[in-house]
Design a protein around this motif. Structure first.
Motif, short mmCIF file in Angstrom:
data_model
loop_
_atom_site.label_atom_id
_atom_site.label_comp_id
_atom_site.label_asym_id
_atom_site.label_seq_id
_atom_site.Cartn_x
_atom_site.Cartn_y
_atom_site.Cartn_z
N ASP A 238 0.86 -1.06 -0.05
CA ASP A 238 0.05 0.05 -0.24
C ASP A 238 0.96 1.29 -0.10
OD1 ASP A 238 -2.82 0.89 0.40
OD2 ASP A 238 -1.60 2.32 1.78
N ASP A 239 0.64 2.20 -1.03
CA ASP A 239 1.19 3.64 -0.74
C ASP A 239 0.16 4.40 -1.62
OD1 ASP A 239 1.50 3.30 -3.61
OD2 ASP A 239 3.33 2.78 -3.40
N LYS A 240 0.66 5.54 -1.84
CA LYS A 240 -0.35 6.85 -2.27
C LYS A 240 -0.69 6.43 -3.89
CE LYS A 240 -0.87 11.60 -3.03
NZ LYS A 240 -2.40 11.64 -2.62
N SER A 243 -3.02 0.75 -4.46
CA SER A 243 -3.61 -0.07 -3.24
C SER A 243 -4.65 -1.02 -3.49
CB SER A 243 -4.50 1.12 -2.42
OG SER A 243 -5.14 0.41 -1.05
N GLY A 247 -8.04 0.87 -3.36
CA GLY A 247 -8.26 1.66 -2.14
C GLY A 247 -9.52 1.13 -1.25
N ARG A 250 -8.45 -0.59 2.08
CA ARG A 250 -7.92 0.37 3.07
C ARG A 250 -8.77 1.43 3.66
NH1 ARG A 250 -3.87 3.74 -0.06
NH2 ARG A 250 -5.37 4.68 -1.13
N ALA A 272 -1.00 2.10 6.31
CA ALA A 272 -2.43 1.82 5.58
C ALA A 272 -3.74 1.64 6.50
CB ALA A 272 -2.49 0.45 4.66
N ASN A 291 -1.80 6.53 5.40
CA ASN A 291 -2.74 6.64 4.36
C ASN A 291 -4.04 6.36 4.97
OD1 ASN A 291 -0.79 6.98 2.12
ND2 ASN A 291 -0.61 4.93 2.02
N TYR A 310 -7.48 9.88 3.01
CA TYR A 310 -8.20 8.72 2.94
C TYR A 310 -8.99 8.25 4.00
CZ TYR A 310 -4.77 8.05 -1.06
OH TYR A 310 -3.96 8.18 -2.02
#
Length: 428
Positions: A238-240, A243, A247, A250, A272, A291, A310
């Motif tokens: 997971d990162d910007k 995901s 997403g 998350r 995350a 995140n 997020y």
């Protein structure tokens, strides 16, 4: 007995009123499931009871109950949507109840309000206003509710069939319930993991309850949170920029620290999910973002530590339902008894919208005496609602009975209309 067309139409209208009550106000809830969020805190990327001192940026909104120091050029709210700005108290993307300091604080969207400003502090708004004034948020009241909610969530047993498996420095959380997955793990076990893996169905709400007074992610040098992506049949770091499931997992992932007094994020990791640590001093480290949102007693960070926008979107069972202003003091209290089943469907379902509920009377019209009382769901004596802002309830309680009732009324109304037309045709 002859039923007029207008009476039939009124019966049908009553069904639409019921349908409106069934429809969730915000997040979608399953039939019969209470849908609660984290209240005002859910609107902010950083929701801090005390002081907030860090750099460089917060992509979401920021609310600070104490003093704030934002150094090195600090931007707030860049990723907020117009609807999210409108939902904020006073449209304030930045709230600092105490003093604000920092040479260059920029509120990118929405307004800002602060209690006082240090000499030389610069704060500007790009699409709103900045004002000195009282905080629109009662932080003491909100954190009382958040602590009760955190304790309530931790009391929910680990979901049947869910596992927390350590394999060397790898720790894997696996849950198969499509609606709600609850895990419990000791802080020492979690902080011993260099890599954390999560495998749950996309769309399910996941709460990881971490026990203990201290969690230091830097102890083992945790560097990655990996989430299972069913479409790829693999774990995704997971990162910007990426995901799992776009997403979706998350967004419904909550790390709950009900008893921690200190939580430290390793600088090399992108954490995350949203962190709920209402009693903890939270250290963002010097790099690597969260995140999700951070809800904590205080917050510090330096270097490249950021919070990314997020927000948590999951429906939570067993947390506090507020009593709206003006409701009767004799409002009943319904105790929450967590179930060990694989979903939170055992949570009592009671209406708690705080709005007048129109019920169909024998004539098919809404009853003017519909009650406005909102039952309070309490996980413990300390979990009762108090003044200030409210923990949000975004779903209706007895959805299935209302839906059935609405369908019956709709069918009856339709039958009346058809019968009336047939009689009129025969007379013609």
């Amino acid at each position: 007995m002859r039923i007029s067309t207008s009476a039939a139409a009124l019966a049908v209208g009553g069904s639409f009123v019921l349908a409106g009550l069934v429809a969730p106000a915000a997040q979608a809830a399953d039939p019969g499931q209470e849908c609660r969020s984290l209240g005002v805190a859910n609107l902010y990327g950083e929701f801090i009871e005390g002081d907030d001192h860090h750099v460089p940026d917060a992509e979401g909104a920021v609310a600070v109950g104490g003093d704030a120091y934002f150094g090195g050029g600090f931007s707030v709210g860049q990723e907020l949507t117009a609807a999210e700005v409108d939902a904020l108290p006073g449209k304030n993307a930045l709230v600092v109840a105490g003093a604000i300091n920092g040479a260059n604080t920029q509120v990118m969207k929405g307004n800002g309000v602060y209690g006082s400003k240090a000499d030389g502090a610069v704060i500007q708004a790009h699409a709103g206003t900045i004002a000195q004034g009282a905080s629109p948020i009662d932080f003491k009241a909100e954190f009382a509710k958040l602590r009760a909610a955190s304790t309530s969530l931790a009391a929910v047993p680990q979901t049947a069939g869910a596992t927390v498996q350590a394999d060397g420095t790898k720790l894997t959380f696996t849950g198969g319930d499509a609606k709600y997955n609850s895990f419990t793990v000791d802080a020492a076990k979690l902080q011993g993991a260099k890599d954390v893996f999560l495998k749950v169905p996309a769309g399910s709400v996941t709460v990881v309850n971490v026990t203990g007074g201290l969690y230091d992610m830097a102890a083992a040098g945790t560097t990655g949170f990996n989430i299972w992506d069913a479409s790829k049949e693999s774990f995704v770091l997971d990162d910007k920029l990426q995901s799992a499931a776009g997403g979706a997992i998350r967004a419904k992932l909550l790390w709950n620290f009900p008893t921690a007094t200190k939580v430290v994020k390793n600088s090399a990791a992108a954490w995350a999910g949203t962190v709920l640590a209402p009693n903890a001093a939270f250290d963002l480290g010097s790099g690597g973002p969260v995140n999700g949102s951070v809800i904590a007693a205080s917050l510090t960070g330096k270097g490249g530590a950021e919070t990314h926008h997020y927000p948590f979107t999951g429906c939570l069972p067993g947390t506090v339902v507020p009593t709206p202003t003006g409701t009767p003091t004799s409002t009943p209290t319904v105790p929450v008894t967590p179930s060990s089943s694989t979903s939170p469907s055992g949570t009592p379902s009671v209406p708690a919208t705080g709005k007048p509920s129109a019920s169909a009377s024998t004539s098919g019209s809404p009853s003017p005496s519909a009650s406005t009382a909102a039952p309070v769901v309490s996980a413990s004596p300390s979990a009762s609602a108090n003044g200030g802002g409210n923990l949000a309830h975004t779903g209706s309680g007895p959805v299935v009975p209302l839906a059935i009732g609405g369908a019956v009324i709709a069918a009856a109304g339709g039958a009346m209309v058809v019968a009336s037309r047939r009689r009129a045709a025969k007379k013609a």
